[in-house]
Design a protein around this motif. Sequence first.
Motif: not given
Length: 169
Positions: A45-50
């Motif tokens: 989530l930290i990598l894909t959400l942005p």
Amino acid sequence: MDQPPPPAGQQINMVPGAIAACALPMSMGVLGLYFSFQPAEQYQLILTLPIVVCFIFGTPLTAWLACCYLSKIEDAGHLSRWITSVFSGAKYASLVHLFSATLYTLGVAVWLMGTSGVGVVHIKDAGEIVTASIMINIPLWIFVTIPLSLICSTLFWVSTTFLEDRNVF
């Protein structure tokens, strides 16, 4: 006294073109949002959400900025050219990408400051954060932002009714 006509960019309706330009990346963002919240690794989530957020919110921002730029063009012939749409789309997509990448990098630095226990990211750590951000964002810009901006700008150009016949270049 007669007033001069408004710039050609203010005489056309850019909304249908902007909607067409936004449809593909925003759809990809919504689909990515769905997959971002599927069970997987903790840091997914930290990598894909942005990236997903950029697709959902950065795309209409880019379209709005590009349309603001195009609305100031006075010459109908220049406005109707494909290259004019592509230039404005690529320019503002790049600026939105740079702004988003900077904001994300600062967010990661602040997050690391809060989790480091010391409360301060060391200079070496800050350099590593910036280097990692550059190494991630340059390929994203080259292989995602620029090609998508070219596709979306072309969709805008095809979907917009200009005052003069269109010239490709």
